[in-house]
Scaffold this active site. Structure first.
Site, mmCIF file in Angstrom:
data_model
loop_
_atom_site.group_PDB
_atom_site.id
_atom_site.type_symbol
_atom_site.label_atom_id
_atom_site.label_comp_id
_atom_site.label_asym_id
_atom_site.label_seq_id
_atom_site.Cartn_x
_atom_site.Cartn_y
_atom_site.Cartn_z
ATOM 1 N N SER A 62 0.872 -1.168 0.000
ATOM 2 C CA SER A 62 0.000 0.000 0.000
ATOM 3 C C SER A 62 0.908 1.216 0.000
ATOM 4 O O SER A 62 1.656 1.425 0.945
ATOM 5 C CB SER A 62 -0.901 -0.001 1.233
ATOM 6 O OG SER A 62 -1.651 1.180 1.259
ATOM 7 N N ARG A 63 0.864 2.001 -1.083
ATOM 8 C CA ARG A 63 1.871 3.056 -1.240
ATOM 9 C C ARG A 63 1.554 4.304 -0.435
ATOM 10 O O ARG A 63 2.452 5.024 -0.042
ATOM 11 C CB ARG A 63 2.022 3.421 -2.719
ATOM 12 C CG ARG A 63 2.588 2.265 -3.510
ATOM 13 C CD ARG A 63 3.039 2.678 -4.901
ATOM 14 N NE ARG A 63 3.310 1.473 -5.672
ATOM 15 C CZ ARG A 63 2.587 1.038 -6.683
ATOM 16 N NH1 ARG A 63 1.529 1.717 -7.079
ATOM 17 N NH2 ARG A 63 2.884 -0.066 -7.313
ATOM 18 N N VAL A 64 0.308 4.609 -0.230
ATOM 19 C CA VAL A 64 -0.005 5.855 0.483
ATOM 20 C C VAL A 64 -0.759 5.617 1.782
ATOM 21 O O VAL A 64 -0.900 6.526 2.594
ATOM 22 C CB VAL A 64 -0.817 6.830 -0.400
ATOM 23 C CG1 VAL A 64 -0.006 7.283 -1.583
ATOM 24 C CG2 VAL A 64 -2.116 6.210 -0.846
#
Lengths: 508, 133
Positions: free
Chosen positions: A370-372
């Site tokens: 999950s990048r953000v």
């Protein structure tokens, strides 16, 4: 004009005359030259715009279509209804508007098709507003970074791959690996935790029996009141399947633009790409890789870019997207999966092997990211789950070595023991999303080694005992913890103590 | 025009329209007919005629298809010519009592439906839409 009172008659009549007068005059018309496979080729209508709605006159009323191919002396239009009625030579006129669908709270609790027509046998949707199906995404200045959590209620996701409001998190995996189950649990969690998030579920070319089951489940869980289901079946024309995610996004955007929060689930975009490929090939656009047209990336990027967290100046609403992609034999490097992976802010990869090992949800710790969402994770969950992903990934690597039966040092053995317990803990039955306090207490108990003495097979039992004990003995503290703030030392102490007692109960 | 060289429908329509306006239409139409047969384009004849009519309309010669309940008067025709911006109007008239009154004119990709039947149908449509909205 039935069921209107005499006093309303004058108003109705005046309105009708006004509409009639504005509709009168010279209109531009074209003629259908060829028709077939849901595509009509039209001569004339030089002023038609891209995606503009066209009305084809038939012996049984009009059939709508929208213009997708604008060429020098011909238009390729995709029919929104049956092509059986449309004949070569039929007159076509411009409707003068781009495709739009009803939006608003009137749609809540309803199952509709991509044009907003009810499919649930209920009355017609009387929405006050409409939203255009194709719409430009919000610009840079209208956005804010993702910072509020969107709890799915699934421990493995909320702890390791948290999703924030406004994020686009892809759910990817083979068929029958529990992708839709994650979506359903997430919807249920929004109702149970009373988050106020509106669910928009888009069934793209899904079997109607599956959609019916899903709706029944949502109704029985009391989730349907805050849910809109946009459904298309495999028997629908490709045009409707193609429109479904755009139309549903327009419905979700209504809540986003009115300072609300909505969650949109596209189930699934692989079928959407296939429908678009069909349309494109029939429109004679050049095929590219895997016969998809050249703009298949833009197809999904322009859709997913509409999900956003809005700036405070625009009301601070959000539209979170959970697109689904079905892979073939776990191949995430195929064309459409790589496209959507690169568009989204992370992916949750579902593994077939894990699923059949009984690890459900079958989330791969190594391939998911999950990048953000990290910025949006609740402090409570963050405080206990910081090393969870790394630990679980390392465990799964080590576990493959253990199969060879080699001698292990004590530290590795301990890591494997802990990993087995953690894996067991992250197993979660369907339709049982967990609250923040339940997630924090469970993870903390295992991390602190309170369950180290509990046999792996009895971890879920120990977890259940712990949660019951905490709820009965520390209800207020757990309620506070459920707000998402970082847990106090007292609370953590109480959890550890309760966990040790639960472990003793199980052992005893 | 050498038969055998492929021409686009638009170019062909432009050529015929030019010839008609310069008074040599008959010969051009015969040439075009031969060309269409030679090139096996007979299925596109209808579209070619539409294209020619549009080219002619652009130059002020409008060929209109009319449907009315009674024969059109000269006054009606002059009104139609004015509406379509025609210097010269040719009509292909159809008398159809089912339109009840008024006239429907279609020419050069444009249509005016001022028949009573259309008005009644439009009222019915507005009524049915109200049921949805």
């Amino acid at each position: 004009m039935t069921n209107i009172t005499v006093t309303e008659l004058t108003k109705e009549l005046r309105e009708a005359i006004a509409q009639l007068e504005t509709a009168e005059g010279l209109e531009t018309v074209g003629v259908v030259t060829r028709v077939g496979d849901g595509i009509a080729w039209i001569h004339g209508l030089k002023t038609a715009g891209y995606s503009e709605v066209l009305e084809i006159e038939t012996s049984s009323g009009t059939v709508e279509a929208f213009a997708l191919n604008l060429m020098e002396d011909e238009i390729g239009a995709v029919l929104l209804g049956s092509d059986a009625l449309v004949r070569a030579g039929s007159t076509v006129r411009l409707k003068g508007e781009v495709l739009s669908v009803p939006v608003g709270e009137e749609l809540l609790g309803r199952v509709v098709d991509p044009l907003g027509r009810p499919l649930d046998g209920g009355p017609a949707i009387k929405a006050k507003q409409t939203g255009t199906v194709e719409r430009e995404a919000i610009g840079v200045m209208g956005r804010k970074s993702v910072h509020e959590p969107l709890m799915t209620g699934i421990v493995a996701i909320d702890a390791m791959f948290p999703v924030g409001r406004g994020q686009r998190e892809l759910i990817i995996g083979d068929r029958q690996t529990g992708k839709t189950a994650i979506l359903i649990d997430t919807m249920i969690n929004q109702a149970r935790q009373k988050t106020g998030v509106i669910n928009v579920y888009v069934a793209i070319g899904q079997k109607l029996s599956k959609v019916a089951q899903l709706v029944e489940r949502l109704k029985s869980e009391g989730v349907m009141e805050q849910t809109i289901v946009v459904a298309t079946s495999p028997s629908d024309p490709a045009s409707l399947v193609y429109l479904a995610p755009y139309a549903a996004t327009a419905m979700g955007e209504y809540f986003r633009d009115n300072s609300g929060h909505a969650l949109i689930m596209y189930d699934d975009l692989s079928k959407h790409a296939v429908a678009y490929r069909q349309m494109s090939l029939l429109l004679r656009r050049p095929p590219g890789r895997e016969a998809y047209p050249g703009d298949v990336f833009y197809l999904h990027s322009r859709l997913l870019e509409r999900s956003a967290k809005l700036s405070d100046a625009l009301g601070g609403g959000s539209l979170t997207a959970l697109p689904v992609i079905e892979t073939q034999a776990g191949d995430i490097s195929a064309y459409i999966p790589t496209n959507v992976i690169s568009i989204t802010d992370g992916q949750i990869f579902m593994e077939t092997d894990l699923f059949y090992q009984g690890i459900r949800p079958a989330i791969s710790a190594g391939l998911s990211v999950s990048r953000v969402g990290g910025n949006a994770q609740t402090k409570a969950v963050k405080s206990v789950s910081s090393h969870l992903k790394l630990g679980l990934s390392q465990f799964r690597e080590l576990a493959s070595f253990v199969q060879f039966g080699s001698d292990l040092d004590d530290a590795t053995k301990a890591q494997i023991e802990r990993g087995q317990r953690l894996t067991e803990l992250l197993k979660q039955p369907q339709y049982q999303p967990m609250g923040i306090w339940e997630q924090v207490a469970s993870i903390y108990a295992v991390n602190e080694g309170a369950f180290d003495s509990v046999p792996v097979a009895k971890i879920k039992e120990a977890q259940s005992t712990l949660l019951t004990r905490l709820w009965t003995e520390h209800k207020d503290a757990m309620r506070t913890l459920n707000n998402g703030d970082k847990p106090s030392d007292d609370t953590l102490g109480a959890i550890k103590k309760a966990a040790e007692e639960a472990a003793k109960d199980i052992e005893g | 025009m050498s038969v055998g060289r492929k021409l686009s429908r638009r170019k062909l329509a432009g050529y015929i329209a030019d010839q008609i306006q310069s008074g040599q239409g008959e010969a051009a139409i015969l040439q075009a007919a031969a060309y269409i047969i030679e090139m096996k384009q007979t299925h596109n004849t209808g579209l070619l005629v539409r294209d020619i009519e549009q080219k002619l309309a652009h130059a002020g010669t409008v060929i209109a298809d009319t449907v009315s309940a009674r024969a059109l008067t000269e006054e009606d025709k002059s009104k139609i010519a004015k509406l379509f911006g025609a210097k010269q109007l040719h009509t292909r008239e159809t008398i159809d009592a089912s339109v009840l009154g008024g006239v429907r004119v279609e020419a050069a990709g444009k249509r005016l439906d001022a028949t009573l039947k259309h008005r009644i149908d439009s009222l019915k449509e507005i009524d049915s839409r109200k049921g949805i909205k």
